[in-house]
Design a protein around this motif. Structure first.
Motif, PDB file in Angstrom:
ATOM      1  N   VAL A  13       0.834  -1.201   0.000  1.00 31.08           N
ATOM      2  CA  VAL A  13       0.000   0.000   0.000  1.00 31.08           C
ATOM      3  C   VAL A  13       0.870   1.253   0.000  1.00 31.08           C
ATOM      4  O   VAL A  13       0.643   2.190  -0.777  1.00 31.08           O
ATOM      5  CB  VAL A  13      -0.971   0.004   1.197  1.00 31.08           C
ATOM      6  CG1 VAL A  13      -1.655   1.360   1.357  1.00 31.08           C
ATOM      7  CG2 VAL A  13      -2.004  -1.092   1.040  1.00 31.08           C
ATOM      8  N   GLN A  14       1.877   1.268   0.851  1.00 26.81           N
ATOM      9  CA  GLN A  14       2.765   2.426   0.918  1.00 26.81           C
ATOM     10  C   GLN A  14       3.493   2.634  -0.412  1.00 26.81           C
ATOM     11  O   GLN A  14       3.613   3.757  -0.887  1.00 26.81           O
ATOM     12  CB  GLN A  14       3.776   2.268   2.047  1.00 26.81           C
ATOM     13  CG  GLN A  14       4.673   3.483   2.207  1.00 26.81           C
ATOM     14  CD  GLN A  14       5.647   3.342   3.360  1.00 26.81           C
ATOM     15  OE1 GLN A  14       6.025   2.240   3.729  1.00 26.81           O
ATOM     16  NE2 GLN A  14       6.043   4.461   3.926  1.00 26.81           N
ATOM     17  N   SER A  15       3.931   1.566  -1.027  1.00 22.91           N
ATOM     18  CA  SER A  15       4.631   1.662  -2.308  1.00 22.91           C
ATOM     19  C   SER A  15       3.705   2.172  -3.400  1.00 22.91           C
ATOM     20  O   SER A  15       4.119   2.960  -4.257  1.00 22.91           O
ATOM     21  CB  SER A  15       5.201   0.300  -2.699  1.00 22.91           C
ATOM     22  OG  SER A  15       6.175  -0.100  -1.768  1.00 22.91           O
ATOM     23  N   MET A  16       2.451   1.751  -3.369  1.00 24.73           N
ATOM     24  CA  MET A  16       1.484   2.228  -4.354  1.00 24.73           C
ATOM     25  C   MET A  16       1.240   3.728  -4.172  1.00 24.73           C
ATOM     26  O   MET A  16       1.165   4.477  -5.160  1.00 24.73           O
ATOM     27  CB  MET A  16       0.177   1.441  -4.239  1.00 24.73           C
ATOM     28  CG  MET A  16       0.325   0.021  -4.734  1.00 24.73           C
ATOM     29  SD  MET A  16      -1.037  -1.142  -4.420  1.00 24.73           S
ATOM     30  CE  MET A  16      -2.497  -0.232  -4.590  1.00 24.73           C
ATOM     31  N   GLU A  17       1.159   4.176  -2.935  1.00 21.80           N
ATOM     32  CA  GLU A  17       0.957   5.605  -2.675  1.00 21.80           C
ATOM     33  C   GLU A  17       2.164   6.418  -3.149  1.00 21.80           C
ATOM     34  O   GLU A  17       2.000   7.478  -3.764  1.00 21.80           O
ATOM     35  CB  GLU A  17       0.703   5.841  -1.191  1.00 21.80           C
ATOM     36  CG  GLU A  17      -0.640   5.298  -0.725  1.00 21.80           C
ATOM     37  CD  GLU A  17      -0.816   5.304   0.780  1.00 21.80           C
ATOM     38  OE1 GLU A  17       0.187   5.458   1.519  1.00 21.80           O
ATOM     39  OE2 GLU A  17      -1.962   5.130   1.229  1.00 21.80           O
ATOM     40  N   LEU A  18       3.366   5.926  -2.868  1.00 20.18           N
ATOM     41  CA  LEU A  18       4.574   6.629  -3.298  1.00 20.18           C
ATOM     42  C   LEU A  18       4.707   6.646  -4.820  1.00 20.18           C
ATOM     43  O   LEU A  18       5.094   7.674  -5.408  1.00 20.18           O
ATOM     44  CB  LEU A  18       5.814   5.992  -2.661  1.00 20.18           C
ATOM     45  CG  LEU A  18       5.968   6.189  -1.161  1.00 20.18           C
ATOM     46  CD1 LEU A  18       7.092   5.314  -0.621  1.00 20.18           C
ATOM     47  CD2 LEU A  18       6.217   7.650  -0.838  1.00 20.18           C
ATOM     48  N   ALA A  19       4.377   5.534  -5.462  1.00 17.53           N
ATOM     49  CA  ALA A  19       4.467   5.471  -6.923  1.00 17.53           C
ATOM     50  C   ALA A  19       3.440   6.408  -7.566  1.00 17.53           C
ATOM     51  O   ALA A  19       3.735   7.054  -8.578  1.00 17.53           O
ATOM     52  CB  ALA A  19       4.272   4.033  -7.404  1.00 17.53           C
ATOM     53  N   ALA A  20       2.255   6.479  -6.996  1.00 18.65           N
ATOM     54  CA  ALA A  20       1.233   7.388  -7.526  1.00 18.65           C
ATOM     55  C   ALA A  20       1.692   8.837  -7.395  1.00 18.65           C
ATOM     56  O   ALA A  20       1.530   9.636  -8.327  1.00 18.65           O
ATOM     57  CB  ALA A  20      -0.095   7.177  -6.803  1.00 18.65           C
ATOM     58  N   ALA A  21       2.284   9.167  -6.261  1.00 22.38           N
ATOM     59  CA  ALA A  21       2.802  10.525  -6.068  1.00 22.38           C
ATOM     60  C   ALA A  21       3.957  10.805  -7.032  1.00 22.38           C
ATOM     61  O   ALA A  21       4.057  11.904  -7.588  1.00 22.38           O
ATOM     62  CB  ALA A  21       3.252  10.715  -4.618  1.00 22.38           C
ATOM     63  N   GLY A  22       4.819   9.821  -7.233  1.00 20.04           N
ATOM     64  CA  GLY A  22       5.934   9.985  -8.168  1.00 20.04           C
ATOM     65  C   GLY A  22       5.454  10.173  -9.597  1.00 20.04           C
ATOM     66  O   GLY A  22       5.995  10.995 -10.344  1.00 20.04           O
ATOM     67  N   ALA A  23       4.424   9.436  -9.983  1.00 16.04           N
ATOM     68  CA  ALA A  23       3.857   9.571 -11.330  1.00 16.04           C
ATOM     69  C   ALA A  23       3.252  10.953 -11.513  1.00 16.04           C
ATOM     70  O   ALA A  23       3.415  11.584 -12.564  1.00 16.04           O
ATOM     71  CB  ALA A  23       2.814   8.488 -11.574  1.00 16.04           C
ATOM     72  N   GLU A  24       2.564  11.440 -10.494  1.00 15.04           N
ATOM     73  CA  GLU A  24       1.968  12.777 -10.571  1.00 15.04           C
ATOM     74  C   GLU A  24       3.050  13.853 -10.687  1.00 15.04           C
ATOM     75  O   GLU A  24       2.929  14.780 -11.486  1.00 15.04           O
ATOM     76  CB  GLU A  24       1.075  13.029  -9.352  1.00 15.04           C
ATOM     77  CG  GLU A  24       0.494  14.423  -9.283  1.00 15.04           C
ATOM     78  CD  GLU A  24      -0.416  14.782 -10.446  1.00 15.04           C
ATOM     79  OE1 GLU A  24      -0.668  15.985 -10.655  1.00 15.04           O
ATOM     80  OE2 GLU A  24      -0.890  13.879 -11.160  1.00 15.04           O
ATOM     81  N   GLU A  25       4.088  13.720  -9.906  1.00 14.79           N
ATOM     82  CA  GLU A  25       5.192  14.688  -9.965  1.00 14.79           C
ATOM     83  C   GLU A  25       5.853  14.665 -11.344  1.00 14.79           C
ATOM     84  O   GLU A  25       6.144  15.716 -11.919  1.00 14.79           O
ATOM     85  CB  GLU A  25       6.229  14.375  -8.893  1.00 14.79           C
ATOM     86  CG  GLU A  25       7.411  15.320  -8.891  1.00 14.79           C
ATOM     87  CD  GLU A  25       8.440  14.949  -7.842  1.00 14.79           C
ATOM     88  OE1 GLU A  25       9.633  14.930  -8.176  1.00 14.79           O
ATOM     89  OE2 GLU A  25       8.042  14.666  -6.699  1.00 14.79           O
ATOM     90  N   ALA A  26       6.071  13.472 -11.878  1.00 15.80           N
ATOM     91  CA  ALA A  26       6.670  13.353 -13.207  1.00 15.80           C
ATOM     92  C   ALA A  26       5.762  13.974 -14.265  1.00 15.80           C
ATOM     93  O   ALA A  26       6.228  14.646 -15.188  1.00 15.80           O
ATOM     94  CB  ALA A  26       6.940  11.881 -13.528  1.00 15.80           C
ATOM     95  N   ARG A  27       4.454  13.774 -14.135  1.00 17.92           N
ATOM     96  CA  ARG A  27       3.496  14.365 -15.074  1.00 17.92           C
ATOM     97  C   ARG A  27       3.565  15.884 -15.029  1.00 17.92           C
ATOM     98  O   ARG A  27       3.613  16.552 -16.056  1.00 17.92           O
ATOM     99  CB  ARG A  27       2.074  13.898 -14.772  1.00 17.92           C
ATOM    100  CG  ARG A  27       1.046  14.378 -15.812  1.00 17.92           C
ATOM    101  CD  ARG A  27      -0.383  14.162 -15.350  1.00 17.92           C
ATOM    102  NE  ARG A  27      -0.722  14.935 -14.171  1.00 17.92           N
ATOM    103  CZ  ARG A  27      -0.994  16.261 -14.176  1.00 17.92           C
ATOM    104  NH1 ARG A  27      -0.949  16.938 -15.288  1.00 17.92           N
ATOM    105  NH2 ARG A  27      -1.311  16.874 -13.058  1.00 17.92           N
ATOM    106  N   GLN A  28       3.602  16.427 -13.810  1.00 17.76           N
ATOM    107  CA  GLN A  28       3.661  17.882 -13.645  1.00 17.76           C
ATOM    108  C   GLN A  28       4.948  18.456 -14.228  1.00 17.76           C
ATOM    109  O   GLN A  28       4.944  19.582 -14.725  1.00 17.76           O
ATOM    110  CB  GLN A  28       3.547  18.252 -12.173  1.00 17.76           C
ATOM    111  CG  GLN A  28       2.170  18.015 -11.605  1.00 17.76           C
ATOM    112  CD  GLN A  28       2.097  18.255 -10.113  1.00 17.76           C
ATOM    113  OE1 GLN A  28       3.102  18.507  -9.451  1.00 17.76           O
ATOM    114  NE2 GLN A  28       0.892  18.180  -9.567  1.00 17.76           N
TER     115      GLN A  28
END
Length: 59
Positions: A13-28
């Protein structure tokens, strides 16, 4: 076999949350390659979470 197949539920769960945040940051930042890499990892994590009976995110 991906590392997350052996992770605890909490770590997954923690890894999924971090990956989602990383994907959003990369998108931005416009880093499409990095965003795609995060999404590829997330897809594997989502498959693993569904095997474990987690509810599907976004539903």
């Amino acid at each position: 076999m991906a590392w997350f197949n052996k992770a605890s539920d909490a770590d997954l769960v923690q890894s999924m949350e971090l990956a989602a945040a990383g994907a959003e940051e990369a998108r931005q930042n416009g880093d499409k390659q990095r965003e795609a890499a995060f999404h590829q990892d997330l897809n594997g994590m989502l498959e693993e979470s569904e095997k474990r009976g987690f509810p599907r995110w976004g539903r």
